[in-house]
Scaffold this motif. Structure first.
Motif, PDB file in Angstrom:
ATOM      1  N   ASP A 221      13.889  31.594  -0.646  1.00 12.98           N
ATOM      2  CA  ASP A 221      13.723  30.488   0.287  1.00 12.98           C
ATOM      3  C   ASP A 221      12.560  29.608  -0.152  1.00 12.98           C
ATOM      4  O   ASP A 221      11.614  30.080  -0.777  1.00 12.98           O
ATOM      5  CB  ASP A 221      13.423  31.017   1.701  1.00 12.98           C
ATOM      6  CG  ASP A 221      14.586  31.798   2.277  1.00 12.98           C
ATOM      7  OD1 ASP A 221      15.701  31.250   2.324  1.00 12.98           O
ATOM      8  OD2 ASP A 221      14.374  32.959   2.676  1.00 12.98           O
ATOM      9  N   VAL A 222      12.639  28.335   0.228  1.00 11.93           N
ATOM     10  CA  VAL A 222      11.567  27.380  -0.058  1.00 11.93           C
ATOM     11  C   VAL A 222      10.677  27.271   1.170  1.00 11.93           C
ATOM     12  O   VAL A 222      11.160  27.104   2.292  1.00 11.93           O
ATOM     13  CB  VAL A 222      12.133  25.986  -0.405  1.00 11.93           C
ATOM     14  CG1 VAL A 222      11.003  24.988  -0.590  1.00 11.93           C
ATOM     15  CG2 VAL A 222      12.982  26.055  -1.654  1.00 11.93           C
ATOM     16  N   LYS A 223       9.394  27.389   0.962  1.00 13.70           N
ATOM     17  CA  LYS A 223       8.390  27.141   2.006  1.00 13.70           C
ATOM     18  C   LYS A 223       7.742  25.816   1.654  1.00 13.70           C
ATOM     19  O   LYS A 223       7.266  25.632   0.533  1.00 13.70           O
ATOM     20  CB  LYS A 223       7.355  28.276   1.997  1.00 13.70           C
ATOM     21  CG  LYS A 223       6.218  28.088   2.941  1.00 13.70           C
ATOM     22  CD  LYS A 223       6.591  28.505   4.325  1.00 13.70           C
ATOM     23  CE  LYS A 223       5.333  28.465   5.188  1.00 13.70           C
ATOM     24  NZ  LYS A 223       5.626  28.563   6.567  1.00 13.70           N
ATOM     25  N   GLU A 224       7.754  24.854   2.570  1.00 13.36           N
ATOM     26  CA  GLU A 224       7.199  23.532   2.279  1.00 13.36           C
ATOM     27  C   GLU A 224       5.798  23.381   2.853  1.00 13.36           C
ATOM     28  O   GLU A 224       5.463  23.962   3.876  1.00 13.36           O
ATOM     29  CB  GLU A 224       8.118  22.439   2.811  1.00 13.36           C
ATOM     30  CG  GLU A 224       9.421  22.356   2.038  1.00 13.36           C
ATOM     31  CD  GLU A 224      10.199  21.104   2.332  1.00 13.36           C
ATOM     32  OE1 GLU A 224      10.780  20.559   1.384  1.00 13.36           O
ATOM     33  OE2 GLU A 224      10.230  20.671   3.503  1.00 13.36           O
ATOM     34  N   PHE A 225       5.016  22.575   2.150  1.00 13.42           N
ATOM     35  CA  PHE A 225       3.633  22.309   2.523  1.00 13.42           C
ATOM     36  C   PHE A 225       3.391  20.817   2.374  1.00 13.42           C
ATOM     37  O   PHE A 225       3.675  20.232   1.324  1.00 13.42           O
ATOM     38  CB  PHE A 225       2.695  23.091   1.601  1.00 13.42           C
ATOM     39  CG  PHE A 225       1.235  22.766   1.800  1.00 13.42           C
ATOM     40  CD1 PHE A 225       0.563  23.173   2.934  1.00 13.42           C
ATOM     41  CD2 PHE A 225       0.548  22.035   0.850  1.00 13.42           C
ATOM     42  CE1 PHE A 225      -0.780  22.873   3.117  1.00 13.42           C
ATOM     43  CE2 PHE A 225      -0.791  21.729   1.019  1.00 13.42           C
ATOM     44  CZ  PHE A 225      -1.459  22.151   2.154  1.00 13.42           C
TER      45      PHE A 225
ATOM     46  N   ALA B 172       8.957  31.125  -1.081  1.00  9.95           N
ATOM     47  CA  ALA B 172       8.377  31.789   0.084  1.00  9.95           C
ATOM     48  C   ALA B 172       7.927  33.221  -0.221  1.00  9.95           C
ATOM     49  O   ALA B 172       7.091  33.773   0.484  1.00  9.95           O
ATOM     50  CB  ALA B 172       9.384  31.801   1.234  1.00  9.95           C
ATOM     51  N   THR B 173       8.431  33.804  -1.315  1.00  9.48           N
ATOM     52  CA  THR B 173       8.069  35.177  -1.671  1.00  9.48           C
ATOM     53  C   THR B 173       6.878  35.241  -2.610  1.00  9.48           C
ATOM     54  O   THR B 173       5.905  35.943  -2.356  1.00  9.48           O
ATOM     55  CB  THR B 173       9.269  35.901  -2.324  1.00  9.48           C
ATOM     56  OG1 THR B 173      10.369  35.864  -1.423  1.00  9.48           O
ATOM     57  CG2 THR B 173       8.928  37.335  -2.664  1.00  9.48           C
ATOM     58  N   CYS B 174       6.934  34.484  -3.728  1.00  5.65           N
ATOM     59  CA  CYS B 174       5.889  34.626  -4.754  1.00  5.65           C
ATOM     60  C   CYS B 174       4.940  33.433  -4.855  1.00  5.65           C
ATOM     61  O   CYS B 174       3.920  33.517  -5.514  1.00  5.65           O
ATOM     62  CB  CYS B 174       6.523  34.874  -6.124  1.00  5.65           C
ATOM     63  SG  CYS B 174       7.363  33.445  -6.824  1.00  5.65           S
ATOM     64  N   GLY B 175       5.282  32.314  -4.217  1.00  2.00           N
ATOM     65  CA  GLY B 175       4.412  31.149  -4.225  1.00  2.00           C
ATOM     66  C   GLY B 175       4.590  30.220  -5.411  1.00  2.00           C
ATOM     67  O   GLY B 175       3.843  29.259  -5.561  1.00  2.00           O
ATOM     68  N   SER B 176       5.565  30.475  -6.279  1.00  2.00           N
ATOM     69  CA  SER B 176       5.799  29.592  -7.432  1.00  2.00           C
ATOM     70  C   SER B 176       6.154  28.184  -6.980  1.00  2.00           C
ATOM     71  O   SER B 176       6.893  27.999  -6.007  1.00  2.00           O
ATOM     72  CB  SER B 176       6.944  30.124  -8.295  1.00  2.00           C
ATOM     73  OG  SER B 176       6.601  31.341  -8.886  1.00  2.00           O
TER      74      SER B 176
ATOM     75  N   ILE C 293      14.456  14.326  -5.025  1.00  2.00           N
ATOM     76  CA  ILE C 293      13.539  15.458  -4.946  1.00  2.00           C
ATOM     77  C   ILE C 293      13.253  15.858  -6.390  1.00  2.00           C
ATOM     78  O   ILE C 293      14.148  15.847  -7.235  1.00  2.00           O
ATOM     79  CB  ILE C 293      14.123  16.624  -4.124  1.00  2.00           C
ATOM     80  CG1 ILE C 293      13.071  17.718  -3.922  1.00  2.00           C
ATOM     81  CG2 ILE C 293      15.386  17.173  -4.719  1.00  2.00           C
ATOM     82  CD1 ILE C 293      13.477  18.772  -2.903  1.00  2.00           C
ATOM     83  N   ASP C 294      12.004  16.165  -6.694  1.00  2.00           N
ATOM     84  CA  ASP C 294      11.637  16.596  -8.031  1.00  2.00           C
ATOM     85  C   ASP C 294      11.587  18.115  -8.051  1.00  2.00           C
ATOM     86  O   ASP C 294      10.971  18.740  -7.182  1.00  2.00           O
ATOM     87  CB  ASP C 294      10.279  16.017  -8.438  1.00  2.00           C
ATOM     88  CG  ASP C 294      10.336  14.501  -8.556  1.00  2.00           C
ATOM     89  OD1 ASP C 294      11.344  13.996  -9.089  1.00  2.00           O
ATOM     90  OD2 ASP C 294       9.391  13.836  -8.128  1.00  2.00           O
ATOM     91  N   VAL C 295      12.246  18.693  -9.046  1.00  2.00           N
ATOM     92  CA  VAL C 295      12.344  20.138  -9.180  1.00  2.00           C
ATOM     93  C   VAL C 295      11.611  20.559 -10.450  1.00  2.00           C
ATOM     94  O   VAL C 295      11.809  19.956 -11.508  1.00  2.00           O
ATOM     95  CB  VAL C 295      13.826  20.579  -9.241  1.00  2.00           C
ATOM     96  CG1 VAL C 295      13.939  22.083  -9.393  1.00  2.00           C
ATOM     97  CG2 VAL C 295      14.572  20.107  -8.003  1.00  2.00           C
TER      98      VAL C 295
END
Length: 99
Positions: free
Chosen positions: A16-20, A32-36, A49-51
């Motif tokens: 999952d993506v966690k947005e900030f 959301a798991t490792c913070g990459s 969106i830039d990936v």
């Protein structure tokens, strides 16, 4: 390397993506798991969106089309690919910072 794509084309294969909200004009997405680092988007640009290229299942599938912030590149990148045009986005980002 970042890839600008239409948001509808972005699909996660796992996690999952966690947005900030990293600034008043941009949002960054992280695993959301490792913070990459996964994504970056300018809030008022709903067309792109830039990936982060290194997060793709096949990073070699996307070839660069231009360079940005070339004058700020570290020495080991000098001469990396002189055939790639330089896109001047510095003025664009400076405009965002002034908002």
């Amino acid at each position: 390397m970042w890839l600008g794509i239409e948001p509808e084309a972005f699909k996660l294969t796992q996690g999952d993506v966690k947005e900030f909200s990293s600034s008043k004009w941009a949002t960054r997405g992280f695993c959301a798991t490792c913070g990459s680092t996964l994504t970056y988007r300018v809030n008022d640009n709903t067309d792109e969106i830039d990936v982060a290229g290194g997060t793709l299942d096949d990073p070699g599938a996307a070839a660069p089309k231009f360079q940005i912030f070339k004058k700020d590149s570290p020495r080991f990148m000098q001469g990396f690919d002189e055939t790639l045009p330089e896109k001047d986005v510095e003025a664009y980002f400076n405009g965002l910072r002034e908002r």
